[in-house]
Enzyme design. Structure first.
Site, short mmCIF file in Angstrom:
data_model
loop_
_atom_site.label_atom_id
_atom_site.label_comp_id
_atom_site.label_asym_id
_atom_site.label_seq_id
_atom_site.Cartn_x
_atom_site.Cartn_y
_atom_site.Cartn_z
N THR A 283 1.00 -1.17 0.04
CA THR A 283 -0.17 0.05 -0.05
C THR A 283 0.85 1.06 -0.09
O THR A 283 0.54 2.31 -0.58
CB THR A 283 -0.91 -0.06 1.12
OG1 THR A 283 -1.65 -1.26 1.41
CG2 THR A 283 -2.11 1.19 1.13
N TYR B 166 -7.37 3.07 3.34
CA TYR B 166 -7.36 1.60 3.13
C TYR B 166 -6.11 1.08 4.09
O TYR B 166 -5.19 1.75 4.03
CB TYR B 166 -7.86 1.01 2.12
CG TYR B 166 -7.03 1.08 0.63
CD1 TYR B 166 -5.67 1.62 0.75
CD2 TYR B 166 -7.61 0.87 -0.25
CE1 TYR B 166 -5.24 1.86 -0.45
CE2 TYR B 166 -7.05 1.06 -1.62
CZ TYR B 166 -5.72 1.49 -1.51
OH TYR B 166 -4.98 1.38 -2.82
N GLU B 167 -6.28 -0.33 4.23
CA GLU B 167 -5.21 -0.99 5.18
C GLU B 167 -4.89 -0.29 6.30
O GLU B 167 -4.09 -0.28 6.98
CB GLU B 167 -3.94 -1.03 4.30
CG GLU B 167 -4.07 -2.22 3.17
CD GLU B 167 -4.48 -3.76 3.48
OE1 GLU B 167 -4.23 -3.84 4.67
OE2 GLU B 167 -4.70 -4.48 2.67
N GLY B 168 -5.84 0.52 6.84
CA GLY B 168 -5.80 1.30 8.33
C GLY B 168 -5.74 2.69 7.89
O GLY B 168 -4.52 3.04 7.05
N GLN C 160 -2.59 3.84 11.60
CA GLN C 160 -1.02 3.54 11.40
C GLN C 160 -0.23 4.21 12.63
O GLN C 160 0.70 3.67 13.20
CB GLN C 160 -0.47 3.97 10.11
CG GLN C 160 -1.14 3.32 8.83
CD GLN C 160 -1.13 1.94 8.76
OE1 GLN C 160 -0.34 1.23 9.21
NE2 GLN C 160 -2.27 0.99 8.24
#
Length: 606
Positions: free
Chosen positions: A299, A443-445, A450
């Site tokens: 990502t 997305y992906e946090g 993060q």
């Protein structure tokens, strides 16, 4: 229509002269065939595929988008043909094990491929990219039968994969997952529930799609401790390994998105779909997160990619577009006006893009070496090695993902600014880059997630500051070795100051958090951004050191190339790195300035 050119010269500089990838690959069991000649050939062929096949589909794919009819998704014109070329080239199996039809090359080779594909056409790259996560999960946690059934057709690219995690009510908080899995007499499960934001959830590129799904077994514990992981194929495989009956999983709708419109983002409905448990019961999150660090590196590419693409197009435009005269005098007296490239403020924007793209690329390639060792540990069954490098990578991945995607957004918007009003209209493509890039911080946090992962879990809770101490020791060792190099000494001295400050900031937050728990959340974003700026400073110092060495002793590139590296490092340290001090000041401020206003008093309307 703007075109993409793969930055092969910069990529090879990092691989060969900064990070010594030939020596790195020689140390890996999977690197036997990753010789310099083979790596060069792969990079050149991938560049050709991205430039000729993927880049021309970037803007038309955005215009057309995906369509949904009767539960089936159709990708934009040209995508299926390009995917077939991708499969024929063997690109999906580049880093996959040879026993399942892959080429068995190091995992970092897949990242190099993904960077070029993602920069040329991020929407397209997501289809095979999502498959990699599913393949890794099955490879590490699947039974021998599951590996035998799924990995070969997925490695060949005939079957695709997804990760079905999020649901309408839970977002990132997967402890709220409600999807159910009912055991059946034959050992399978009936999976029922709705998943949202599923990238590549349905499409027409492959003959089958294998969904990796989080769900709860009956009587499972509440929260994250009661989630299991299941394989749910779109078509149930036959005993011979072919495509069998249609499963009870269907795309209910396509999300209407701001960007990446050629990537099918689906609401997936599972209505008693046949599924198969993968990994132990109630340990689904642990299984799913095994390769999450490598997924977050993937990502992070969406920070570097748009910075590179926007920079390429903005630079070309700035050289051609004429407006006014440079303040220091006419630069092109035979023309009606000087090119934008001669204006200092335009240079500021272009060099910011360049510093982000090339500094971010270096951060990715540095982390990719750790990923190679981690994956090799998993492959060899060496859990000690795998855990060691997973921990090292785990500290860096929230920085890579959070920081680089934030800066990728900045770079994309700067590209629009260089174009002026022309950047805001569709034909030049700059507004599309900005729209496509915006999702990367989500997305992906999200960046906030993060940041909490970095400061709250990786730094304070798990290592008590040890992760920062270990990484800054590495930076300090590099800096001390270059104090006698006149060209690199200013960077080295600054790095030594920053490593001391980074540790001091960590300790001050740690002590403050003992009295006020909100400090962790209130400081986390600034801590992440500070960490990113310092890490990128380290990468620019490494590039400067390599460039200076090549100027003294000779290298593969031109003198102008190396001098440009040194000049960009100067720009980064003098213009961008000072931002770190603003973040340092902000992270130490009291949480009171965030929390003292009551929720009811946040706005007064009506």
């Amino acid at each position: 229509m703007p075109v993409y050119k793969a930055p092969l010269r910069d990529m090879k500089f990092l691989l060969n002269e900064v990070f010594d990838y030939p020596k790195h690959y020689a140390s890996l069991a999977s690197g036997e065939n990753a010789t310099p000649d083979i790596v060069d050939a792969i990079l050149s062929e991938c560049a050709r595929f991205c430039e000729e096949q993927l880049s021309p589909l970037y803007q038309p794919g955005d215009e057309e988008g995906c369509t949904l009819k009767d539960g089936e998704v159709t990708t934009p014109k040209g995508y299926k043909e390009a995917y077939n070329q991708y499969v024929m080239g063997g690109w999906q199996g580049l880093s996959a094990p040879e026993e399942f039809g892959g080429q068995g090359l190091p995992a970092s080779m897949g990242l190099l491929k993904q960077e070029m594909m993602g920069t040329a056409n991020w929407s397209f790259s997501m289809y095979p990219g999502l498959s990699m996560g599913a393949m890794n999960t099955i490879f590490l946690h699947g039974t021998d039968d599951q590996k035998g059934t799924y990995l070969t057709p997925m490695t060949e690219g005939r079957w695709a994969g997804t990760m079905c995690l999020t649901e309408p009510q839970c977002g990132t908080d997967l402890g709220q997952v409600k999807t159910k899995a009912e055991p059946q007499a034959d050992g399978s499960y009936k999976v029922t529930g709705t998943k949202i934001f599923i990238s590549s959830g349905d499409h027409d590129l492959t003959e089958n799609i294998i969904h990796i799904v989080l769900a709860r077994l009956p009587n499972a514990p509440k929260g994250t401790r009661g989630i299991s992981l299941f394989i749910v194929p779109k078509f149930v495989p036959t005993a011979e390994g072919g495509v069998g009956e249609r499963n009870a999983v269907v795309c209910g709708s396509l999300e209407k998105k701001m960007g990446i419109k050629a990537s099918a983002t689906c609401v997936m409905n599972f209505d008693g779909a046949t599924g198969y448990l993968i990994g132990p019961e109630n340990e689904g999150l642990e299984c799913m997160f095994t390769f999450m660090n490598t997924a977050r590196i993937g990502t992070a590419i969406q920070g570097v990619g748009p910075a590179e693409l926007s920079y390429q197009w903005a630079l070309d435009y700035a050289k051609e577009r004429r407006s006014m005269r440079a303040l220091s005098g006419k630069k092109e007296p035979d023309q009606i006006a000087d090119s934008l490239i001669h204006h200092a403020d335009v240079r500021r924007m272009l060099l910011t893009q360049k510093a982000i793209a090339e500094g971010g690329r270096a951060m990715l390639y540095d982390a990719a070496r750790l990923a190679d060792h981690m994956v090799e540990g998993h492959t060899a069954g060496d859990s000690e090695k795998a855990d060691k490098y997973d921990d090292k990578l785990g500290f860096l991945t929230p920085i890579l993902k959070g920081f680089l995607t934030e800066l990728g957004n900045e770079a994309a918007n700067l590209g629009m600014q260089v174009f002026g009003g022309h950047g805001y209209i569709r034909e030049h493509g700059m507004e599309q880059i900005a729209r496509d890039t915006r999702i990367a911080t989500l997305y992906e946090g999200t960046t906030g997630i993060q940041a909490l992962d970095l400061l709250g879990r990786k730094v304070l809770l798990t290592t008590k500051g040890g992760a920062v101490r270990d990484f800054t020791a590495r930076i300090a060792n590099f800096a001390r070795k270059h104090l006698t190099d006149s060209r690199v000494r200013p960077f080295a001295l600054e790095l030594l100051k920053l490593t001391a400050q980074w540790n001091l900031l960590t300790m001050r937050i740690m002590f403050a958090a003992r009295k006020d728990r909100d400090v962790v959340s209130s400081a986390s974003y600034d801590f992440l951004m500070y960490s990113g700026y310092v890490t990128m400073a380290y990468m620019w110092a490494r590039q400067a050191a390599a460039a200076a060495n090549c100027l003294n002793k000779g290298g593969d590139e031109s003198e102008a190339f190396y001098n440009a590296k040194l000049a960009t490092a100067d720009f980064y340290y003098e213009r961008l790195l000072p931002r770190a001090q603003a973040h340092a000041s902000s992270m130490l401020s009291s949480s009171k300035n965030l929390m003292q206003i009551s929720a009811d008093d946040m706005a007064f309307t009506g």
